[in-house]
Design an enzyme around this catalytic site. Structure first.
Site, PDB file in Angstrom:
ATOM      1  N   THR A   1       3.924  -5.568 -35.176  1.00 46.93           N
ATOM      2  CA  THR A   1       5.099  -6.449 -35.273  1.00 46.93           C
ATOM      3  C   THR A   1       4.671  -7.812 -35.811  1.00 46.93           C
ATOM      4  OG1 THR A   1       6.254  -5.307 -33.495  1.00 46.93           O
ATOM      5  CG2 THR A   1       6.947  -7.571 -33.934  1.00 46.93           C
TER       6      THR A   1
ATOM      7  N   GLN B   1       2.168   3.993 -38.648  1.00 50.39           N
ATOM      8  CA  GLN B   1       2.263   5.411 -38.263  1.00 50.39           C
ATOM      9  C   GLN B   1       1.337   6.289 -39.108  1.00 50.39           C
ATOM     10  OE1 GLN B   1       3.699   6.626 -35.667  1.00 50.39           O
ATOM     11  NE2 GLN B   1       5.131   5.032 -35.048  1.00 50.39           N
TER      12      GLN B   1
ATOM     13  N   SER C   1      -1.755  -0.951 -36.045  1.00 51.02           N
ATOM     14  CA  SER C   1      -1.644  -1.283 -34.630  1.00 51.02           C
ATOM     15  C   SER C   1      -2.450  -0.299 -33.778  1.00 51.02           C
ATOM     16  CB  SER C   1      -0.157  -1.202 -34.247  1.00 51.02           C
ATOM     17  OG  SER C   1       0.009  -1.500 -32.891  1.00 51.02           O
TER      18      SER C   1
ATOM     19  N   HIS D   1      -2.432   0.676 -30.647  1.00 52.89           N
ATOM     20  CA  HIS D   1      -1.887   1.581 -29.629  1.00 52.89           C
ATOM     21  C   HIS D   1      -1.264   2.847 -30.214  1.00 52.89           C
ATOM     22  CE1 HIS D   1       2.585   0.739 -29.608  1.00 52.89           C
ATOM     23  NE2 HIS D   1       2.179  -0.306 -30.296  1.00 52.89           N
TER      24      HIS D   1
ATOM     25  N   THR E   1      -8.251 -18.426 -30.032  1.00 50.43           N
ATOM     26  CA  THR E   1      -9.636 -18.023 -29.782  1.00 50.43           C
ATOM     27  C   THR E   1      -9.826 -16.554 -30.169  1.00 50.43           C
ATOM     28  OG1 THR E   1      -9.723 -19.577 -27.958  1.00 50.43           O
ATOM     29  CG2 THR E   1     -11.396 -17.847 -27.972  1.00 50.43           C
TER      30      THR E   1
ATOM     31  N   CYS F   1      11.821   0.742 -30.425  1.00 48.84           N
ATOM     32  CA  CYS F   1      12.185  -0.667 -30.537  1.00 48.84           C
ATOM     33  C   CYS F   1      13.553  -0.898 -31.175  1.00 48.84           C
ATOM     34  CB  CYS F   1      11.145  -1.418 -31.365  1.00 48.84           C
ATOM     35  SG  CYS F   1       9.476  -0.892 -31.052  1.00 48.84           S
TER      36      CYS F   1
END
Ligand code: PMP
Length: 375
Positions: free
Chosen positions: A70, A178, A196, A198, A234, A320
């Site tokens: 995102t 994906q 991403s 996950h 950081t 989402c």
């Protein structure tokens, strides 16, 4: 529970979690601190950059670590639109995009940008004629998913890149969220690429944006130096280490996992062929991990709820997006609003088992009989 929603989230791999904890325990310094504790973190970060860059044949300074796709999509789209605003304000996208692409585009539209939607063929792929007819001298961005999250269609990224060759001001953003770990993604075709962790057994809240060398992006997050000037904060060395580990594993096992999942996909397609009210919405050229279907006359959300009550997890549209609206992606291929409203998604992984799928089909049949009685 039978979990068939791996495109929404994958469980973290134990080795990825272990390396995260180990690194977090080991490194106490800030990678930007000029002392030996900082150096240890910086050295580890440098090694991670090199390893990820090697995996995708890119340069180390082309990597921007983010909190996930995102953020990567927002940074690429808003960043390019802002940087290129004196050249043009025309952007082309598809109806298959995830909300993290379509929502920043809507915001840009409200700010005076012109957004055009390319046509999608019945095969779920970008219609190249439509794309060519939309391209203009003031088009500054084409943003396309490599694989969409609802149907799983693989987009012709190489052909899209080729269509842009006469438009030197037009950049190409690829949302590969994906695709990574499922099919090969050629980063050299794009100016920016999102991914991403996950989605391939990494940790939620970790991702990256590839940004081609020389491209200047307006940042979203301003602050001090990080691993790059494009995203302050950081350096999240342990998360980045876990991302690298997840990537190494996903790419090493990609072929083997793909073959396993292809078998599962075939089994499901064959099983669904026995139910006259089932339409398989995913076209043929999809990744096997995603199978989108509709049961005629039953809203996708109703079918999902019935399955959920019997312990099966599937998705209606992507996790989402807004409820109770027909799926834009399914509508784009089927051109049938009712069918799009009835659609839902099964998503598989190598962790799925044959037993789970047999049990799923039994449960599916029960729900099908209960819900289609009056059809
Ligand atoms: N793009 C696509 C195609 C996705 O499927 C998702 C996640 N559902 C995202 C972007 C957003 O990813 P993240 O959850 O990492 O923000």
């Amino acid at each position: 529970m039978i979990y068939l929603d791996y495109s929404a989230n994958t469980p973290v791999d134990e080795s990825v979690l272990d390396i995260f904890c180990e690194t977090e325990r080991k490194l106490i310094g800030n990678a930007n601190s000029k002392h030996i504790a900082g150096d240890a973190a910086r050295n580890m970060q440098d090694e991670i950059n090199k390893s990820i860059a090697d995996l995708f044949h890119i340069c180390e300074d082309e990597i921007i670590y983010t909190s996930g796709a995102t953020e990567s999509n927002n940074l690429a789209i808003r960043g390019i639109a802002h940087t290129m605003r004196h050249v043009g304000k025309h952007i082309i996208t598809t109806p298959l995009e995830h909300s993290s692409v379509s929502a920043p585009l809507t915001a840009l539209q409200e700010a005076g940008y012109e957004i055009d939607m390319v046509k999608i063929g019945t095969d779920g792929r970008v219609d190249m004629e439509s794309l060519r007819s939309l391209l203009r001298k003031d088009t500054v961005l084409v943003t396309v998913c490599a694989v969409d999250s609802e149907l799983g269609t693989i987009q012709p990224v190489k052909e899209i890149r080729e269509a842009l060759k006469d438009y030197p001001n037009c950049l190409l953003h690829i949302d590969a969220t994906q695709a990574v770990g499922k099919i090969d993604v050629d980063f050299s075709l794009a100016d920016t690429v999102s991914l991403s962790a996950h989605k391939f057994f990494g940790i939620i809240g970790s991702g990256l944006l590839y940004k081609k060398k020389g491209l200047v992006l307006e940042p979203i997050i301003y602050g001090g130096a990080s691993t790059t000037i494009y995203r302050s904060g950081t350096p999240t060395v342990s998360l980045n280490k876990s991302l690298e580990t997840a990537l190494l594993l996903a790419l090493k096992k990609q072929k083997e996992r793909y073959d396993t999942v292809s078998g599962y996909n075939r089994y499901l397609r064959e099983s669904f062929a026995k139910y006259p009210l089932v339409t398989v919405n995913s076209p043929d050229n999809t990744i096997p991990h995603i199978l989108n279907i509709s049961v005629k006359g039953v809203k996708g959300s109703v079918f999902q709820k019935a399955l959920n009550e019997k312990g099966v997890c599937v998705s209606v549209k992507s996790a989402c997006s807004t409820d109770n609206l027909p799926s834009r992606a399914v509508f784009a291929v089927s051109k049938n609003r009712k069918n799009a409203l009835s659609s839902w998604r099964i998503s598989l992984s190598h962790m799925t088992t044959e037993e789970e799928l047999h049990e799923f089909i039994n449960i599916f049949e029960m729900c099908y009989n209960e819900l289609t009685n009056n059809c």
